[in-house]
Design an enzyme around this catalytic site. Structure first.
Site, PDB file in Angstrom:
ATOM      1  CG  HIS A 140      30.607 111.424  -4.730  1.00 44.71           C
ATOM      2  ND1 HIS A 140      29.281 111.721  -4.483  1.00 44.71           N
ATOM      3  CD2 HIS A 140      31.154 112.582  -5.179  1.00 44.71           C
ATOM      4  CE1 HIS A 140      29.040 112.993  -4.754  1.00 44.71           C
ATOM      5  NE2 HIS A 140      30.161 113.532  -5.179  1.00 44.71           N
ATOM      6  CG  ASN A 145      27.496 109.847 -11.732  1.00 50.21           C
ATOM      7  OD1 ASN A 145      26.964 110.564 -10.871  1.00 50.21           O
ATOM      8  ND2 ASN A 145      28.697 110.103 -12.241  1.00 50.21           N
ATOM      9  CD1 TRP A 146      26.919 112.345 -14.411  1.00 51.80           C
ATOM     10  CD2 TRP A 146      26.211 114.108 -13.248  1.00 51.80           C
ATOM     11  NE1 TRP A 146      28.029 113.069 -14.041  1.00 51.80           N
ATOM     12  CE2 TRP A 146      27.623 114.155 -13.333  1.00 51.80           C
ATOM     13  CE3 TRP A 146      25.546 115.126 -12.556  1.00 51.80           C
ATOM     14  CZ2 TRP A 146      28.385 115.178 -12.760  1.00 51.80           C
ATOM     15  CZ3 TRP A 146      26.306 116.131 -11.995  1.00 51.80           C
ATOM     16  CH2 TRP A 146      27.704 116.156 -12.099  1.00 51.80           C
ATOM     17  CG  ASP A 152      27.155 109.641  -2.626  1.00 62.56           C
ATOM     18  OD1 ASP A 152      28.189 109.392  -1.984  1.00 62.56           O
ATOM     19  OD2 ASP A 152      27.167 110.175  -3.756  1.00 62.56           O
ATOM     20  CG  ASN A 211      31.201 112.799 -11.630  1.00 58.26           C
ATOM     21  OD1 ASN A 211      29.999 112.558 -11.773  1.00 58.26           O
ATOM     22  ND2 ASN A 211      31.641 113.831 -10.941  1.00 58.26           N
ATOM     23  N   GLY A 266      31.059 120.308  -5.942  1.00 54.01           N
ATOM     24  CA  GLY A 266      31.620 121.048  -4.807  1.00 54.01           C
ATOM     25  C   GLY A 266      30.592 121.120  -3.699  1.00 54.01           C
ATOM     26  CG  ASN A 267      26.549 122.910  -3.670  1.00 52.53           C
ATOM     27  OD1 ASN A 267      26.314 123.588  -4.668  1.00 52.53           O
ATOM     28  ND2 ASN A 267      26.549 123.409  -2.452  1.00 52.53           N
ATOM     29  CB  SER A 268      29.573 116.436  -3.674  1.00 56.20           C
ATOM     30  OG  SER A 268      29.078 116.223  -4.952  1.00 56.20           O
ATOM     31  CG  PHE A 273      24.028 111.946  -3.944  1.00 54.66           C
ATOM     32  CD1 PHE A 273      22.783 111.914  -3.355  1.00 54.66           C
ATOM     33  CD2 PHE A 273      24.285 111.093  -5.008  1.00 54.66           C
ATOM     34  CE1 PHE A 273      21.798 111.040  -3.821  1.00 54.66           C
ATOM     35  CE2 PHE A 273      23.311 110.211  -5.488  1.00 54.66           C
ATOM     36  CZ  PHE A 273      22.068 110.189  -4.892  1.00 54.66           C
ATOM     37  CG  ASP A 274      24.425 113.145  -9.322  1.00 49.38           C
ATOM     38  OD1 ASP A 274      25.030 114.054  -9.914  1.00 49.38           O
ATOM     39  OD2 ASP A 274      24.333 111.989  -9.777  1.00 49.38           O
TER      40      ASP A 274
HETATM   41  N1  ARG Z   1      27.718 113.128 -10.112  1.00 49.71           N
HETATM   42  C1  ARG Z   1      28.237 113.295  -8.790  1.00 49.71           C
HETATM   43  C2  ARG Z   1      28.926 114.622  -8.616  1.00 49.71           C
HETATM   44  O1  ARG Z   1      29.500 115.150  -9.538  1.00 49.71           O
HETATM   45  C3  ARG Z   1      29.214 112.245  -8.423  1.00 49.71           C
HETATM   46  C4  ARG Z   1      28.603 110.951  -8.183  1.00 49.71           C
HETATM   47  C5  ARG Z   1      29.618 109.895  -7.939  1.00 49.71           C
HETATM   48  N2  ARG Z   1      29.050 108.631  -8.329  1.00 49.71           N
HETATM   49  C6  ARG Z   1      29.412 107.929  -9.434  1.00 49.71           C
HETATM   50  N3  ARG Z   1      28.742 106.865  -9.762  1.00 49.71           N
HETATM   51  N4  ARG Z   1      30.451 108.286 -10.170  1.00 49.71           N
HETATM   52  O2  ARG Z   1      29.005 115.161  -7.531  1.00 49.71           O
END
Ligand code: ARG
Length: 721
Positions: free
Chosen positions: A81, A209-210, A218, A324, A654-656, A672-673
């Site tokens: 992502h 997501n979340w 990811d 998101n 941002g840690n993603s 990633f989440d």
């Molecule tokens: N929730 C994740 C974040 O903020 C992003 C995940 C992206 N995936 C999605 N299905 N939108 O870092």
């Protein structure tokens, strides 16, 4: 009894301070060295303070996401992502890389990332509080204060950037109580090496997501390139892979339940020390508004671009971002309504006031910063709705924002470089140009126009005293608002403008203010005719920001002293700078009566699969799972290949893409989440619900080897078996 309760609370919090909570600055690590050792770290904690040593030297920022070097040839791993915008940028209806995935088998097959993509390697962090504060006077107006801080920072940055390979920035901590100067090597030639198909990299889509349980691969790979002399350079065929001093080893075994893990990365922003007034306003006004706006914009994009069409591909990146955050805000509002955040924040403010009043010395030190801050917050709330709408219009309308930025550039170019507004100095011109190029694959008038209409239509219905006369005049909203008239005005503007062409945009970068004033391009006219009004708003914003920068540090000093007296952890809110968070692999209980296990498995993918996006795994993957072909990545304890896992790490947006490291700093996952219940943690951390979600290295390698045939990349990395 009372005393006992206090003791009890203190005890709970000192335990959480030992693990889990806290986004620590590298220089703070010696202070928490004992806890790190106790939690299981095998390295010397002091080694983590050396930014150019191992492992810190392998951690990079992408600006908004984190990543790490995983080979001595500049190979970088991050989240799918995080690379999404670049994959989107290279996708077309015929060759949709988001759908198919991408793999370069050789260097010359790698694709340029979206214009403006960067890899930042932080080489030094220096405290500059003294330099930043020298010359500040008590009787300065907000604006004077803002200008002074701005010019001190520009001086430090200019000095630091004497070597053009670096980008430097001064960042404030605790709202301006401390300042640090960051020096980052800035690599400008970034290429896509590999990304799985969206049906792996974004498996579960916005439904999952979340959420936990999760089954997302990811991950994606970039490569950093530099000129033949080893220095950062713009894209060129002659560039060579960057050779970092350090890269991470990749542990193919992954982790077990309870293992020590840590994340080194660049968390964006948290609000753990906001006043109760700010908390209440955000959750009852600002978030409901922005959630609604984002929801309506998502609908606009969907209504005006068919799935898989060229137009939709151009907006996939914006759509992903909106979806998101819309879900993010929804979760926070839900948690807020169910939970006790408000009560506790109000109580904290009361207790803090009492604590300050209890001693003369405290009163002298902290003054009435709490009251002053509350006052300022109330003041800025008055025009919040209008300011939010104008911000969203600027975000949604690349034509309006481009015209305004180009015109502003002409205005700023009349000044000496150091006097120019941030973003318009010579140091910014490379980025500026890249920004102008990026629009090529991110704009379609058929989508932008309805988005702008939606937002302008809301703006037009604000009470008169909130509106901007020049904007009203330009769009003829002043003599009785008529939505149809606005629509046709917009249609005419999009019909006539030439700013949708790259060459035209780039040419405007060289023109004078007089040229702008003479132009008949409708968006340029908009920029020119509303310039003064927008300048006035900007000045008000700076005045406010200057006032905050006087009061917030004093308030933070009080909070810090108060927290220390209660033995609560003291670390700065996230601000997109390098931090370390550590904890363990661990499940949790999302609701009474249920426990979530810390691992998901391959079989969970099959169980979720419907064959329809977002649950449409590649057939090959389902087949391999069916045949239990786990290869080298079988984990006895989970009885399969572990796909995703939960950790107790304190992370945020941002840690993603940050590497998840084990106690020897080997790569064991990619964060990633966070789970749904933990999102409000950005404001109100709660150890019971705070869980980070990680893609497991064994799953990543399993897919690369068995589904995508990416052996060349596996071979390039240093794998620990
Ligand atoms: N929730 C994740 C974040 O903020 C992003 C995940 C992206 N995936 C999605 N299905 N939108 O870092």
């Amino acid at each position: 009894m009372k005393k006992l309760i206090t003791l009890f609370v203190t005890a709970i919090f000192s335990v959480t301070a030992i693990a889990d909570e806290g986004m620590w600055q590298p220089h703070q690590l010696p202070i928490i060295a004992k806890q790190l050792k106790k939690a299981g770290l095998k390295l010397n904690p002091n080694d983590l303070t050396d930014l150019t040593g191992f492992p810190m030297g392998a951690i990079v920022s992408l600006g908004g996401c984190t990543a790490s070097f995983v080979s001595d040839k500049g190979l970088v791993v991050t989240n799918h992502h995080c690379a999404y915008g670049s994959i989107q940028y290279n996708s077309t209806e015929e060759n949709n890389l988001l759908e198919q995935g991408f793999l370069a088998k050789k260097y010359d097959q790698e694709l340029q990332a979206a214009p403006g993509s960067r890899v930042y390697v932080t080489e030094s962090i220096t405290e500059v509080t003294k330099q930043m504060k020298s010359g500040l006077k008590d009787d300065m107006t907000g604006n004077q204060r803002y200008q002074h801080i701005d010019s001190q920072s520009k001086k430090l940055v200019a000095e630091c950037e004497s070597d053009k390979a670096y980008r430097c920035s001064v960042v404030n901590f605790h709202g301006g109580l401390e300042y640090y100067l960051f020096k980052q090597l800035t690599i400008r030639d970034v290429r896509i090496v590999h990304a799985p198909a969206k049906s792996i990299g974004k498996y579960g889509g916005d439904v999952d997501n979340w959420m936990w349980p999760r089954h997302t691969g990811d991950y994606a790979f970039y490569r950093a390139y530099v000129g033949k002399d080893g220095k950062p350079a713009d894209y060129s065929e002659d560039n060579v892979p960057y050779e970092p001093k350090h890269h991470l080893k990749v542990n193919a075994k992954g982790v077990d339940d309870g293992d020590y893990i840590m994340v080194l990365g660049y968390p964006g922003s948290t609000n753990r020390y906001r006043t109760s007034e700010e908390v209440i306003n955000t959750f009852t006004k600002s978030y409901p508004l922005t959630k609604e706006l984002m929801g309506s914009m998502i609908q606009d994009i969907k209504d005006n671009s068919a799935v898989g069409s060229e137009a939709r591909i151009k907006y996939e990146s914006m759509l992903a971002g909106l979806s998101n955050y819309e879900k993010n805000r929804g979760s926070m509002m839900e948690s807020y309504q169910k939970g006790t955040t408000e009560e506790r924040k109000v109580k904290l403010n009361k207790d803090l006031r009492k604590w300050v009043k209890a001693k003369k010395s405290r009163q002298q030190q902290f003054g009435n910063s709490i009251e002053k801050l509350d006052e300022l917050v109330k003041q800025s709330e008055k025009t919040a709705k209008r300011d939010t709408l104008l911000g969203y219009i600027n975000y949604a309308s690349q034509m309006m924002s481009t015209a305004s930025r180009l015109h502003r550039l002409a205005v700023e170019k009349q000044k000496e470089d150091m006097q120019r507004e941030r973003g318009y100095q010579e140091r910014d011109m490379n980025r500026f140009t890249q920004g102008m190029k990026r629009i090529n694959r991110r704009f379609d008038a058929k989508v932008e126009m309805p988005l702008v209409f939606n937002l302008m239509n809301r703006y037009a219905q604000l009470p008169n005293d909130q509106r901007i006369a020049e904007i009203d005049r330009f769009f003829s909203l002043d003599d009785g608002y008529n939505p149809d008239k606005l629509k046709s005005k917009l249609a005419e503007m999009y019909e006539k403008t030439e700013l949708d062409k790259e060459s035209v945009r780039l040419a405007w970068m060289e023109k004078s203010v007089a040229d702008f004033e003479k132009s008949s391009d409708p968006f340029i006219q908009y920029a020119v005719k509303t310039f003064e009004a927008r300048q006035k708003l900007e000045m008000q914003g700076k005045e406010e920001s200057g006032q905050f920068s006087e009061v917030r540090p004093q308030y933070m000093e009080a909070i810090i002293a108060y927290n220390q007296s209660k033995k609560l952890p003291v670390y700065a809110d996230a601000n997109s700078t390098l931090r370390i968070t550590y904890g363990n692999v661990k499940g949790y209980s999302p609701v009474d009566g249920m426990r979530a296990l810390p691992f998901t498995t391959l079989e969970g993918i099959t169980a979720k699969d419907t064959g329809v996006w977002p649950f449409n795994s590649p057939a090959k993957q389902l087949e391999l799972i069916e045949k239990k072909e786990y290869g080298n990545y079988y984990d006895k304890k989970v009885g399969s290949v572990p796909v995703n896992y939960l950790g107790t790490l304190d992370i945020t947006g941002g840690n993603s893409g940050s590497p998840t490291l084990n106690n020897k700093a080997e790569l064991v996952g990619l964060v990633f989440d966070g789970v749904y219940e933990s999102i409000i943690g950005d404001w109100d951390y709660d150890p019971t619900y705070n869980r980070s979600i990680h893609t497991s290295v064994p799953f990543m390698l399993w897919v690369m080897e068995n589904v995508d045939g990416a052996e060349n990349i596996i071979d390039e990395m240093t794998i620990v078996k």
